[in-house]
Write a protein that holds these residues in place. Structure first.
Motif, PDB file in Angstrom:
ATOM      1  N   GLY A  33      35.592-116.789  68.072  1.00 26.14           N
ATOM      2  CA  GLY A  33      35.135-117.902  68.896  1.00 26.14           C
ATOM      3  C   GLY A  33      34.379-118.928  68.074  1.00 26.14           C
ATOM      4  N   ALA A  34      33.532-118.468  67.156  1.00 26.30           N
ATOM      5  CA  ALA A  34      32.792-119.390  66.297  1.00 26.30           C
ATOM      6  C   ALA A  34      33.723-120.163  65.374  1.00 26.30           C
ATOM      7  CB  ALA A  34      31.759-118.614  65.476  1.00 26.30           C
ATOM      8  N   VAL A  35      34.745-119.484  64.854  1.00 29.95           N
ATOM      9  CA  VAL A  35      35.706-120.153  63.969  1.00 29.95           C
ATOM     10  C   VAL A  35      36.483-121.224  64.727  1.00 29.95           C
ATOM     11  CG1 VAL A  35      37.822-119.813  62.634  1.00 29.95           C
ATOM     12  CG2 VAL A  35      35.916-118.221  62.383  1.00 29.95           C
ATOM     13  N   ARG A  36      36.928-120.905  65.919  1.00 29.25           N
ATOM     14  CA  ARG A  36      37.697-121.879  66.691  1.00 29.25           C
ATOM     15  C   ARG A  36      36.833-123.072  67.099  1.00 29.25           C
ATOM     16  NH1 ARG A  36      40.109-116.978  68.921  1.00 29.25           N
ATOM     17  NH2 ARG A  36      42.269-116.826  68.188  1.00 29.25           N
ATOM     18  N   ARG A  37      35.568-122.817  67.415  1.00 27.23           N
ATOM     19  CA  ARG A  37      34.676-123.937  67.770  1.00 27.23           C
ATOM     20  C   ARG A  37      34.467-124.874  66.593  1.00 27.23           C
ATOM     21  NH1 ARG A  37      32.050-119.830  70.614  1.00 27.23           N
ATOM     22  NH2 ARG A  37      30.522-119.532  68.939  1.00 27.23           N
ATOM     23  N   SER A  38      34.596-124.350  65.369  1.00 26.96           N
ATOM     24  CA  SER A  38      34.448-125.189  64.182  1.00 26.96           C
ATOM     25  C   SER A  38      35.735-125.945  63.855  1.00 26.96           C
ATOM     26  CB  SER A  38      34.031-124.336  62.977  1.00 26.96           C
ATOM     27  OG  SER A  38      35.115-123.537  62.534  1.00 26.96           O
ATOM     28  N   GLY A  39      36.790-125.721  64.651  1.00 27.31           N
ATOM     29  CA  GLY A  39      38.038-126.430  64.438  1.00 27.31           C
ATOM     30  C   GLY A  39      38.983-125.758  63.468  1.00 27.31           C
ATOM     31  N   HIS A  40      38.748-124.506  63.144  1.00 27.33           N
ATOM     32  CA  HIS A  40      39.586-123.783  62.197  1.00 27.33           C
ATOM     33  C   HIS A  40      40.381-122.691  62.898  1.00 27.33           C
ATOM     34  CE1 HIS A  40      36.736-125.716  59.454  1.00 27.33           C
ATOM     35  NE2 HIS A  40      37.662-125.568  58.533  1.00 27.33           N
ATOM     36  N   ARG A  41      41.240-122.041  62.123  1.00 26.01           N
ATOM     37  CA  ARG A  41      42.041-120.924  62.604  1.00 26.01           C
ATOM     38  C   ARG A  41      41.576-119.637  61.940  1.00 26.01           C
ATOM     39  NH1 ARG A  41      48.016-123.763  61.902  1.00 26.01           N
ATOM     40  NH2 ARG A  41      47.712-125.426  63.431  1.00 26.01           N
ATOM     41  N   PRO A  42      41.991-118.481  62.461  1.00 29.45           N
ATOM     42  CA  PRO A  42      41.581-117.204  61.856  1.00 29.45           C
ATOM     43  C   PRO A  42      41.966-117.063  60.390  1.00 29.45           C
ATOM     44  CG  PRO A  42      42.442-116.830  64.055  1.00 29.45           C
ATOM     45  CD  PRO A  42      42.693-118.278  63.746  1.00 29.45           C
ATOM     46  N   ALA A  43      42.973-117.843  59.927  1.00 28.45           N
ATOM     47  CA  ALA A  43      43.353-117.783  58.516  1.00 28.45           C
ATOM     48  C   ALA A  43      42.187-118.125  57.615  1.00 28.45           C
ATOM     49  CB  ALA A  43      44.520-118.734  58.247  1.00 28.45           C
ATOM     50  N   LEU A  44      41.229-118.894  58.129  1.00 29.95           N
ATOM     51  CA  LEU A  44      40.040-119.243  57.347  1.00 29.95           C
ATOM     52  C   LEU A  44      39.309-118.000  56.863  1.00 29.95           C
ATOM     53  CD1 LEU A  44      37.925-121.524  56.505  1.00 29.95           C
ATOM     54  CD2 LEU A  44      36.776-120.938  58.631  1.00 29.95           C
ATOM     55  N   LEU A  45      39.325-116.958  57.677  1.00 26.97           N
ATOM     56  CA  LEU A  45      38.581-115.738  57.361  1.00 26.97           C
ATOM     57  C   LEU A  45      39.320-114.837  56.377  1.00 26.97           C
ATOM     58  CD1 LEU A  45      37.347-114.793  60.950  1.00 26.97           C
ATOM     59  CD2 LEU A  45      36.182-116.179  59.222  1.00 26.97           C
ATOM     60  N   GLY A  46      40.613-115.113  56.161  1.00 25.47           N
ATOM     61  CA  GLY A  46      41.387-114.274  55.250  1.00 25.47           C
ATOM     62  C   GLY A  46      42.499-113.518  55.926  1.00 25.47           C
ATOM     63  N   PHE A  47      42.788-113.842  57.190  1.00 22.96           N
ATOM     64  CA  PHE A  47      43.934-113.243  57.858  1.00 22.96           C
ATOM     65  C   PHE A  47      45.196-113.967  57.430  1.00 22.96           C
ATOM     66  CE2 PHE A  47      40.548-112.028  60.920  1.00 22.96           C
ATOM     67  CZ  PHE A  47      40.763-110.656  60.932  1.00 22.96           C
ATOM     68  N   GLY A  48      46.348-113.366  57.720  1.00 23.09           N
ATOM     69  CA  GLY A  48      47.613-113.974  57.337  1.00 23.09           C
ATOM     70  C   GLY A  48      48.741-113.437  58.170  1.00 23.09           C
ATOM     71  N   GLY A  49      49.963-113.740  57.755  1.00 25.33           N
ATOM     72  CA  GLY A  49      51.139-113.275  58.474  1.00 25.33           C
ATOM     73  C   GLY A  49      51.352-111.782  58.319  1.00 25.33           C
ATOM     74  N   PRO A  50      52.285-111.212  59.099  1.00 21.63           N
ATOM     75  CA  PRO A  50      52.495-109.752  59.092  1.00 21.63           C
ATOM     76  C   PRO A  50      52.848-109.181  57.722  1.00 21.63           C
ATOM     77  CG  PRO A  50      53.598-110.770  60.972  1.00 21.63           C
ATOM     78  CD  PRO A  50      53.131-111.887  60.106  1.00 21.63           C
ATOM     79  N   VAL A  51      53.761-109.827  57.010  1.00 21.12           N
ATOM     80  CA  VAL A  51      54.189-109.296  55.715  1.00 21.12           C
ATOM     81  C   VAL A  51      53.053-109.356  54.695  1.00 21.12           C
ATOM     82  CG1 VAL A  51      55.783-109.596  53.789  1.00 21.12           C
ATOM     83  CG2 VAL A  51      56.606-109.875  56.141  1.00 21.12           C
ATOM     84  N   ALA A  52      52.401-110.507  54.617  1.00 19.86           N
ATOM     85  CA  ALA A  52      51.288-110.657  53.676  1.00 19.86           C
ATOM     86  C   ALA A  52      50.148-109.707  54.023  1.00 19.86           C
ATOM     87  CB  ALA A  52      50.797-112.105  53.671  1.00 19.86           C
ATOM     88  N   SER A  53      49.894-109.528  55.316  1.00 20.91           N
ATOM     89  CA  SER A  53      48.810-108.638  55.747  1.00 20.91           C
ATOM     90  C   SER A  53      49.110-107.193  55.370  1.00 20.91           C
ATOM     91  CB  SER A  53      48.606-108.752  57.259  1.00 20.91           C
ATOM     92  OG  SER A  53      48.210-110.056  57.620  1.00 20.91           O
ATOM     93  N   LEU A  54      50.352-106.761  55.604  1.00 21.87           N
ATOM     94  CA  LEU A  54      50.721-105.388  55.250  1.00 21.87           C
ATOM     95  C   LEU A  54      50.639-105.179  53.747  1.00 21.87           C
ATOM     96  CD1 LEU A  54      51.796-102.610  56.022  1.00 21.87           C
ATOM     97  CD2 LEU A  54      54.122-103.554  55.912  1.00 21.87           C
ATOM     98  N   ARG A  55      51.101-106.161  52.977  1.00 26.13           N
ATOM     99  CA  ARG A  55      51.052-106.032  51.518  1.00 26.13           C
ATOM    100  C   ARG A  55      49.604-105.933  51.039  1.00 26.13           C
ATOM    101  NH1 ARG A  55      54.337-109.876  50.335  1.00 26.13           N
ATOM    102  NH2 ARG A  55      52.778-111.551  50.290  1.00 26.13           N
ATOM    103  N   ALA A  56      48.717-106.777  51.574  1.00 27.88           N
ATOM    104  CA  ALA A  56      47.315-106.740  51.169  1.00 27.88           C
ATOM    105  C   ALA A  56      46.654-105.426  51.590  1.00 27.88           C
ATOM    106  CB  ALA A  56      46.567-107.932  51.771  1.00 27.88           C
ATOM    107  N   LEU A  57      46.983-104.957  52.803  1.00 30.12           N
ATOM    108  CA  LEU A  57      46.435-103.682  53.280  1.00 30.12           C
ATOM    109  C   LEU A  57      46.832-102.552  52.346  1.00 30.12           C
ATOM    110  CD1 LEU A  57      45.074-102.047  55.658  1.00 30.12           C
ATOM    111  CD2 LEU A  57      47.387-101.776  56.548  1.00 30.12           C
TER     112      LEU A  57
END
Length: 317
Positions: free
Chosen positions: A87-111
């Motif tokens: 909620g704080a990220v969206r209020r700042s005008g950003h998306r969750p990607a700002l925090l280090g999230f990504g798409g399914p393939v990239a997320s699985l690879r990083a995990l």
């Protein structure tokens, strides 16, 4: 809580789902306030989840020691933490990607990178300790071990790994990175990490009393842990998580989540497997065995540093 257990923003901050974005510049004081807000969100979520979760599970008629009953407070922690931070990220005008999230393939690879590096470091250190006679193991029970690994992974993900990484190595680190640089963000995020356990026990005790339950112990460390030993381990662990989060370009937060999950799983099997009915446990531990935990974390930290350096050189090349 865990027991013994952003670089520059460009003109299109949403186009790169990596840890390279940052919040708009607002001075170091604002960055510190946001960073502490990430820690406060985690402390509040953990306190509410652990304080009210068991009461909610009983109200639902769940067996106190069952998997479903453990899942209720864990899900509550993640729900509160993610709602506050996203909620704080969206209020700042950003998306969750700002925090280090990504798409399914990239997320699985990083995990998987986080799991593999941390698991290899732990296997190497504990394997050498076993060869040296510092550890002896029970005969494994494959069925019980598999069940433990699955249930522990689900609960640990929701109770600790996902909310802690989102609030701390996500929101707090990103807030500090733009104002204080990489080293400042690493140290600041780890310092906030150390504040969360004590603050969460206060929230948990108050929440438990509000729902008519007995308040838990208030302190700097979980019950049964030596405060100084716990905080030293938490410092090493926190720096390792930052190293994991900064080693991967795409969906880097998932590398920290993988590291966190592996750390919890390894320690619960090696150090607490008998008590947790993990299907495999040590039957003898030398007095120096607890020192092996920060040792394998240091090995993992060094490996993540090498991975990050190689990755940056390849991008520059």
């Amino acid at each position: 809580m865990t027991r013994l257990q952003p670089a520059r923003q460009h003109t299109a901050p949403h186009s790169r789902p990596t840890g390279a974005a940052r919040f708009p510049l607002g001075g170091r004081a604002q960055a510190l306030c946001r960073a502490l807000g990430g820690g406060a969100a985690m402390a509040l979520a953990l306190g509410v989840g652990t304080g009210a979760g068991p009461t909610l599970a009983r109200a639902l008629g769940l067996a106190p020691s069952g998997f479903a009953a453990r899942l209720v407070p864990a899900a509550l922690v993640s729900a509160v933490a993610l709602a506050l931070v996203l909620g704080a990220v969206r209020r700042s005008g950003h998306r969750p990607a700002l925090l280090g999230f990504g798409g399914p393939v990239a997320s699985l690879r990083a995990l998987l990178i986080g799991v593999a590096v941390t698991g290899a470091a732990a296997s190497g250190v504990f394997g050498l300790a076993t060869a040296a006679g510092l550890l002896r193991w029970s005969a494994p029970d494959p069925g019980a071990l598999a069940a433990f690994l699955v249930t522990n992974a689900v609960v640990a993900l929701l109770l600790e790994a996902l909310p802690e990484e989102t609030t701390l190595r996500g929101y707090t680190w990103t807030s500090l990175r733009g104002a204080f640089g990489g080293a400042g963000a690493a140290l600041g995020t780890t310092a906030v990490f150390l504040l969360v356990p004590g603050a969460s026990t206060v929230v948990g005790a108050v929440t438990a009393r509000l729902v008519g339950a007995e308040g838990g112990q208030v302190g700097l460390a979980p019950e049964g842990e030596h405060p100084v030993d716990y905080l030293v381990l938490l410092t090493v662990f926190g720096l390792t998580l930052v190293a994991a989060r900064t080693a991967v370009r795409e969906a880097p937060l998932w590398a920290a989540i993988g590291t966190h999950l592996t750390f919890l799983t390894v320690n619960r099997v090696v150090l607490e497997g008998d008590r947790r009915h993990a299907g495999w446990h040590t039957v003898h531990q030398d007095a120096v065995v607890p020192l092996l935990v920060p040792l394998y974390l240091l090995v993992a930290m060094a490996a993540f540093a090498v991975i990050g350096r190689v990755s940056r050189r390849l991008r520059c090349g």
